[in-house]
Each structure stands twice: as structure tokens, then as C-alpha cells.
Design a protein around this motif. Structure first.
Motif, PDB file in Angstrom:
ATOM      1  N   SER A 163      22.194 -38.302 -46.710  1.00 17.67           N
ATOM      2  CA  SER A 163      21.394 -38.088 -45.605  1.00 17.67           C
ATOM      3  C   SER A 163      19.968 -37.492 -45.656  1.00 17.67           C
ATOM      4  CB  SER A 163      22.210 -37.108 -44.586  1.00 17.67           C
ATOM      5  OG  SER A 163      22.011 -35.871 -44.868  1.00 17.67           O
ATOM      6  N   GLY A 164      18.956 -37.477 -44.600  1.00 14.44           N
ATOM      7  CA  GLY A 164      17.530 -37.023 -44.793  1.00 14.44           C
ATOM      8  C   GLY A 164      17.777 -35.631 -45.310  1.00 14.44           C
ATOM      9  N   GLY A 165      18.458 -34.702 -44.446  1.00 11.14           N
ATOM     10  CA  GLY A 165      18.702 -33.310 -44.867  1.00 11.14           C
ATOM     11  C   GLY A 165      19.135 -33.090 -46.307  1.00 11.14           C
ATOM     12  N   MET A 166      20.236 -33.950 -46.795  1.00 13.10           N
ATOM     13  CA  MET A 166      20.680 -33.587 -47.976  1.00 13.10           C
ATOM     14  C   MET A 166      19.488 -33.962 -48.990  1.00 13.10           C
ATOM     15  SD  MET A 166      24.340 -35.498 -47.728  1.00 13.10           S
ATOM     16  CE  MET A 166      25.334 -35.092 -49.079  1.00 13.10           C
ATOM     17  N   GLN A 167      18.969 -34.952 -48.908  1.00 15.27           N
ATOM     18  CA  GLN A 167      17.520 -35.517 -49.730  1.00 15.27           C
ATOM     19  C   GLN A 167      16.626 -34.257 -49.805  1.00 15.27           C
ATOM     20  OE1 GLN A 167      15.731 -39.180 -49.197  1.00 15.27           O
ATOM     21  NE2 GLN A 167      17.774 -39.882 -48.381  1.00 15.27           N
ATOM     22  N   ARG A 168      16.383 -33.532 -48.542  1.00 13.51           N
ATOM     23  CA  ARG A 168      15.482 -32.434 -48.679  1.00 13.51           C
ATOM     24  C   ARG A 168      16.012 -31.198 -49.445  1.00 13.51           C
ATOM     25  NH1 ARG A 168      15.242 -32.339 -43.381  1.00 13.51           N
ATOM     26  NH2 ARG A 168      13.934 -34.110 -43.053  1.00 13.51           N
ATOM     27  N   ARG A 169      17.340 -31.072 -49.429  1.00 13.75           N
ATOM     28  CA  ARG A 169      17.906 -30.088 -50.049  1.00 13.75           C
ATOM     29  C   ARG A 169      17.647 -30.303 -51.649  1.00 13.75           C
ATOM     30  NH1 ARG A 169      22.816 -30.273 -46.442  1.00 13.75           N
ATOM     31  NH2 ARG A 169      23.890 -30.002 -48.186  1.00 13.75           N
ATOM     32  N   ALA A 170      17.963 -31.631 -52.054  1.00 10.58           N
ATOM     33  CA  ALA A 170      17.915 -32.047 -53.361  1.00 10.58           C
ATOM     34  C   ALA A 170      16.246 -31.674 -54.015  1.00 10.58           C
ATOM     35  CB  ALA A 170      18.258 -33.492 -53.593  1.00 10.58           C
ATOM     36  N   ALA A 171      15.729 -31.983 -52.955  1.00 14.72           N
ATOM     37  CA  ALA A 171      14.166 -31.655 -53.305  1.00 14.72           C
ATOM     38  C   ALA A 171      13.890 -30.072 -53.519  1.00 14.72           C
ATOM     39  CB  ALA A 171      13.034 -32.456 -52.359  1.00 14.72           C
ATOM     40  N   LEU A 172      14.471 -29.410 -52.764  1.00 11.77           N
ATOM     41  CA  LEU A 172      14.480 -28.047 -52.983  1.00 11.77           C
ATOM     42  C   LEU A 172      14.979 -27.544 -54.209  1.00 11.77           C
ATOM     43  CD1 LEU A 172      13.727 -25.017 -51.654  1.00 11.77           C
ATOM     44  CD2 LEU A 172      16.054 -25.322 -50.508  1.00 11.77           C
ATOM     45  N   ALA A 173      16.054 -28.203 -54.896  1.00 13.40           N
ATOM     46  CA  ALA A 173      16.724 -27.557 -55.843  1.00 13.40           C
ATOM     47  C   ALA A 173      15.752 -28.211 -56.998  1.00 13.40           C
ATOM     48  CB  ALA A 173      18.221 -28.410 -55.886  1.00 13.40           C
ATOM     49  N   ARG A 174      15.176 -29.295 -57.054  1.00 18.25           N
ATOM     50  CA  ARG A 174      14.245 -29.829 -57.928  1.00 18.25           C
ATOM     51  C   ARG A 174      13.062 -28.898 -58.154  1.00 18.25           C
ATOM     52  NH1 ARG A 174      11.653 -35.447 -57.251  1.00 18.25           N
ATOM     53  NH2 ARG A 174      10.936 -34.353 -55.530  1.00 18.25           N
ATOM     54  N   LEU A 210       7.085 -24.750 -49.168  1.00 22.54           N
ATOM     55  CA  LEU A 210       8.253 -25.429 -48.401  1.00 22.54           C
ATOM     56  C   LEU A 210       7.566 -25.852 -47.078  1.00 22.54           C
ATOM     57  CD1 LEU A 210      11.005 -22.601 -49.278  1.00 22.54           C
ATOM     58  CD2 LEU A 210      10.268 -24.686 -50.684  1.00 22.54           C
ATOM     59  N   ASP A 211       7.847 -27.062 -46.773  1.00 23.52           N
ATOM     60  CA  ASP A 211       7.648 -27.746 -45.367  1.00 23.52           C
ATOM     61  C   ASP A 211       8.809 -27.821 -44.731  1.00 23.52           C
ATOM     62  OD1 ASP A 211       5.995 -28.609 -43.545  1.00 23.52           O
ATOM     63  OD2 ASP A 211       4.722 -30.054 -44.602  1.00 23.52           O
ATOM     64  N   GLU A 212       9.335 -26.969 -43.747  1.00 21.36           N
ATOM     65  CA  GLU A 212      10.487 -27.345 -43.024  1.00 21.36           C
ATOM     66  C   GLU A 212      11.693 -27.591 -43.892  1.00 21.36           C
ATOM     67  OE1 GLU A 212      10.222 -27.948 -39.284  1.00 21.36           O
ATOM     68  OE2 GLU A 212       7.950 -28.506 -39.179  1.00 21.36           O
ATOM     69  N   PRO A 213      12.092 -27.049 -45.040  1.00 21.99           N
ATOM     70  CA  PRO A 213      13.039 -27.381 -45.632  1.00 21.99           C
ATOM     71  C   PRO A 213      14.420 -27.325 -45.266  1.00 21.99           C
ATOM     72  CG  PRO A 213      12.388 -25.298 -46.497  1.00 21.99           C
ATOM     73  CD  PRO A 213      11.442 -25.333 -45.287  1.00 21.99           C
ATOM     74  N   LEU A 214      14.681 -26.495 -44.386  1.00 24.65           N
ATOM     75  CA  LEU A 214      16.055 -26.492 -43.589  1.00 24.65           C
ATOM     76  C   LEU A 214      16.164 -27.187 -42.340  1.00 24.65           C
ATOM     77  CD1 LEU A 214      16.774 -22.583 -44.769  1.00 24.65           C
ATOM     78  CD2 LEU A 214      17.191 -24.747 -46.136  1.00 24.65           C
ATOM     79  N   ILE A 215      15.116 -27.842 -42.102  1.00 20.97           N
ATOM     80  CA  ILE A 215      15.145 -28.596 -40.694  1.00 20.97           C
ATOM     81  C   ILE A 215      16.606 -29.215 -40.800  1.00 20.97           C
ATOM     82  CG2 ILE A 215      13.887 -30.573 -41.129  1.00 20.97           C
ATOM     83  CD1 ILE A 215      12.353 -30.281 -38.646  1.00 20.97           C
ATOM     84  N   SER A 216      17.124 -29.584 -39.432  1.00 24.21           N
ATOM     85  CA  SER A 216      17.928 -30.600 -39.328  1.00 24.21           C
ATOM     86  C   SER A 216      19.493 -30.325 -39.849  1.00 24.21           C
ATOM     87  CB  SER A 216      17.505 -32.059 -39.621  1.00 24.21           C
ATOM     88  OG  SER A 216      17.626 -32.413 -40.830  1.00 24.21           O
ATOM     89  N   LEU A 217      19.614 -28.864 -40.299  1.00 22.53           N
ATOM     90  CA  LEU A 217      20.905 -28.548 -40.711  1.00 22.53           C
ATOM     91  C   LEU A 217      21.769 -28.059 -39.503  1.00 22.53           C
ATOM     92  CD1 LEU A 217      20.028 -26.696 -43.956  1.00 22.53           C
ATOM     93  CD2 LEU A 217      20.430 -29.283 -43.588  1.00 22.53           C
ATOM     94  N   ASP A 218      22.911 -28.313 -39.619  1.00 22.60           N
ATOM     95  CA  ASP A 218      24.010 -27.483 -38.744  1.00 22.60           C
ATOM     96  C   ASP A 218      23.625 -25.817 -38.976  1.00 22.60           C
ATOM     97  OD1 ASP A 218      26.101 -26.304 -39.938  1.00 22.60           O
ATOM     98  OD2 ASP A 218      26.181 -28.643 -40.695  1.00 22.60           O
ATOM     99  N   SER A 219      23.989 -25.288 -37.742  1.00 24.54           N
ATOM    100  CA  SER A 219      23.611 -23.901 -37.882  1.00 24.54           C
ATOM    101  C   SER A 219      24.238 -23.162 -38.932  1.00 24.54           C
ATOM    102  CB  SER A 219      23.845 -23.133 -36.425  1.00 24.54           C
ATOM    103  OG  SER A 219      25.095 -23.286 -36.034  1.00 24.54           O
ATOM    104  N   THR A 220      25.487 -23.319 -39.076  1.00 22.37           N
ATOM    105  CA  THR A 220      26.100 -22.584 -40.103  1.00 22.37           C
ATOM    106  C   THR A 220      25.689 -22.874 -41.530  1.00 22.37           C
ATOM    107  OG1 THR A 220      27.990 -24.135 -40.202  1.00 22.37           O
ATOM    108  CG2 THR A 220      28.447 -22.185 -38.767  1.00 22.37           C
ATOM    109  N   ARG A 221      25.323 -23.923 -41.934  1.00 21.44           N
ATOM    110  CA  ARG A 221      25.016 -24.325 -43.014  1.00 21.44           C
ATOM    111  C   ARG A 221      23.495 -23.696 -42.976  1.00 21.44           C
ATOM    112  NH1 ARG A 221      26.302 -28.301 -46.669  1.00 21.44           N
ATOM    113  NH2 ARG A 221      27.517 -29.383 -45.117  1.00 21.44           N
ATOM    114  N   ALA A 222      22.692 -23.870 -42.142  1.00 23.14           N
ATOM    115  CA  ALA A 222      21.458 -23.332 -42.284  1.00 23.14           C
ATOM    116  C   ALA A 222      21.421 -21.917 -42.494  1.00 23.14           C
ATOM    117  CB  ALA A 222      20.603 -23.646 -40.856  1.00 23.14           C
TER     118      ALA A 222
END
Ligand SMILES: Nc1ncnc2c1ncn2[C@@H]1O[C@H](COP(=O)(O)OP(=O)(O)O)[C@@H](O)[C@H]1O
Ligand SMILES: [Mg+2]
Length: 268
Positions: free
Chosen positions: A130-141, A152-164
């Protein structure tokens, strides 16, 4: 640790529309000194120039007036996570991380994937995420490259609240353990107040700094505590005239499996 100073940053773009060519100013006379090791969040309505500001700091925009200066006069190693994750589509997640990493970084790359709750997705292709997972992969990279400055440009956007919530605390842990300087754009005031050592709000129309507050409070923070709540109120007051942001929640992702890898990273 690297600090930076923005001196009179102004950015104008050609405005769209028929008739005479006009210009639109998105950032106006932005001057800021960011301390080495600071965690700065930047908030503001959509279109105010937050991404443009990150691009200017990253050296990706050359059409601005003003100056970006580094402490110790040295160019820092910069890690950037864009709003749209820029993974190579033909490479697996792990190979995307290792593409620009030092040899022997595989174990750390896997730990970082665990930190961003992507353990088990290392062999997936970006389009399978998903888009959110890709963003997290980009964060790890970006983290794997051990940057002095993390943009970081909105790296945690579109995550559910507990994961965020978990990822926020991982990000604070990473910042405290590794001490990079961080400039993070977010639309989420709770995130800004919970995480950062300083929050800066950009004003719509003028493109100037509308608010600049240092947050000297220890982590973990609770937005229900009086000092946090007061700052949150102040931000919400300021944003009363801003257009509402649109956000969606990522769906269909399994809960992460438990692991000590994330903790290992945060205690180095
Ligand atoms: N390369 C460009 N050419 C023309 N206009 C641009 C360009 N980049 C950004 N803009 C405009 O500048 C404004 C600020 O954009 P951006 O920095 O992406 O805002 P934000 O990240 O705060 O939503 C927007 O109105 C956008 O359309
Ligand atoms: Mg943006």
C-alpha cells in the motif's frame, strides 16, 4: 550533529491562468536557525510551501532567493522521505534499501524494516504494498543511510492511529539514540506536539512564519498534559481558517509480528 540557518528564503512560482504572467509567492522571507540535533516539525495548510521548503533545504530547488547555511560550513549527509515514496519499482523492498547502503548493511536494513513495521515484506515489490507501506519503506531506506539531517514529508500520513502511535514513538527513539537533526512536515498537530522539539507553522497567503514554539518537554509526552494541551489549542486556533486536510486510513494490513529488532536499533 548538524545545524542549519535559513536566511530570508523567498520562493516565487509563475502563477497559472490566462492573461499576463504573474507570480505567486509561496514562501516569504523565511529566516530560521535550526539547532544541531533539533527535531523540528513544520505545519501549515496545503499549498503553503512546506514541501518546497524541504526541497530548498535538500538542495533540490534552485529558484529561491535567500540562503541555506550549515553549521561548521560542511555539507551534511541528507536523508529525505518524499510525500510520494520514490522506490525503484523493479527492486524488492530490501533491495531498494540496499541500493544506496554500505556493504554488509543487510542485517541493519532488516532491523529498520522491522522498526517501520514491514518485517516480512522485504521481498515484496513496491507495487505489492500500500502507499503507506511504501512510504515506511522509504523511511527505512533514509534511516539506513545514517543521515545527519533527515527531511521527512508527512511520513506517517494515512496510518491507522495505533500504528501511527507506535511509529511515532519509534521515530522519537531513533532520534534520541542517533541524534540526527530532523525537519518533518506534518498536518497532524498532535504528532507535532508529541514528537518535536520545536514546531513552526507557516501562514497561508503571506507564506511567512505564523508561529514558532520550542517544546522543551521530555518524551513520552501526552497531549492531555497542560503544556501540550495549551500548545495544541494554540495550533488549532491558528488553523481555524485553514482549509481542512484530506486524509485516508490504510486498510488491509496485518498487525506486525512481535520482535526485538526495533528495540535493538533504538538502544545502540
Ligand atoms: N515547480 C513548481 N512550479 C509551479 N508551482 C509550484 C511548483 N512547486 C510548487 N508549486 C506551488 O507552490 C505551492 C506550494 O507547494 P508545496 O510546497 O507543495 O505546498 P505544501 O507542501 O505546503 O502543500 C503550491 O501552490 C504549488 O502548486
Ligand atoms: Mg507538501
Amino acid at each position: 550533529m548538524i545545524g542549519l540557518t535559513l536566511e530570508g528564503i523567498t520562493r516565487r512560482f509563475p502563477a497559472e491562468g490566462p492573461g499576463e504572467t504573474t507570480e505567486k509567492t509561496v514562501l516569504q522571507d523565511i529566516s530560521l536557525a535550526i539547532e544541531p540535533g533539533a527535531f523540528v516539525t513544520v505545519v501549515g495548510p496545503s499549498g503553503v510551501g512546506k514541501t518546497t521548503l524541504l526541497r530548498i533545504i535538500a538542495g533540490l530547488d534552485h529558484g529561491f532567493q535567500g540562503r541555506v547555511a550549515w553549521s561548521e560550513n560542511r555539507q551534511p549527509k541528507i536523508g529525505m522521505v518524499f510525500q510520494e515514496p520514490r522506490l525503484a519499482p523493479w527492486l524488492s523492498v530490501i533491495d531498494n534499501l540496499l541500493l544506496i547502503a554500505a556493504p554488509g548493511a543487510r542485517a541493519e536494513a532488516l532491523d529498520l524494516l522491522d522498526l517501520v513495521e514491514l518485517a516480512g515484506s522485504e521481498n515484496a515489490l513496491p507495487r505489492q504494498l500500500s502507499g503507506g507501506m511504501q512510504r515506511r519503506a522509504a523511511l527505512a531506506r533514509a534511516l539506513l543511510a545514517k543521515p545527519d539531517l533527515l527531511l521527512l514529508d508527512e511520513p506517517l500520513i494515512s496510518l491507522d492511529s495505533t500504528r501511527a502511535e507506535r511509529l511515532r514513538s519509534h521515530l522519537v527513539g531513533y532520534w534520541q539514540a542517533r541524534k540526527p537533526t530532523i525537519v518533518m512536515v506534518t498536518h497532524d498537530f498532535v504528532e507535532a506536539v508529541e514528537l518535536s522539539s520545536r514546531v513552526i507553522a507557516l501562514a497561508p497567503e503571506s507564506g511567512r512564519i505564523a508561529l514558532d514554539r520550542t517544546i522543551p518537554l521530555p518524551h513520552p509526552r501526552r497531549v492531555t498534559d497542560p503544556a501540550e494541551a495549551a500548545l495544541l489549542d494554540e495550533l488549532r486556533d491558528l488553523a481555524r481558517d485553514w482549509p481542512a486536510p484530506s486524509h485516508t486510513t490504510e486498510e488491509g494490513e496485518a498487525a506486525p509480528r512481535a520482535s526485538n529488532a526495533a528495540m535493538r536499533l533504538l538502544t545502540i
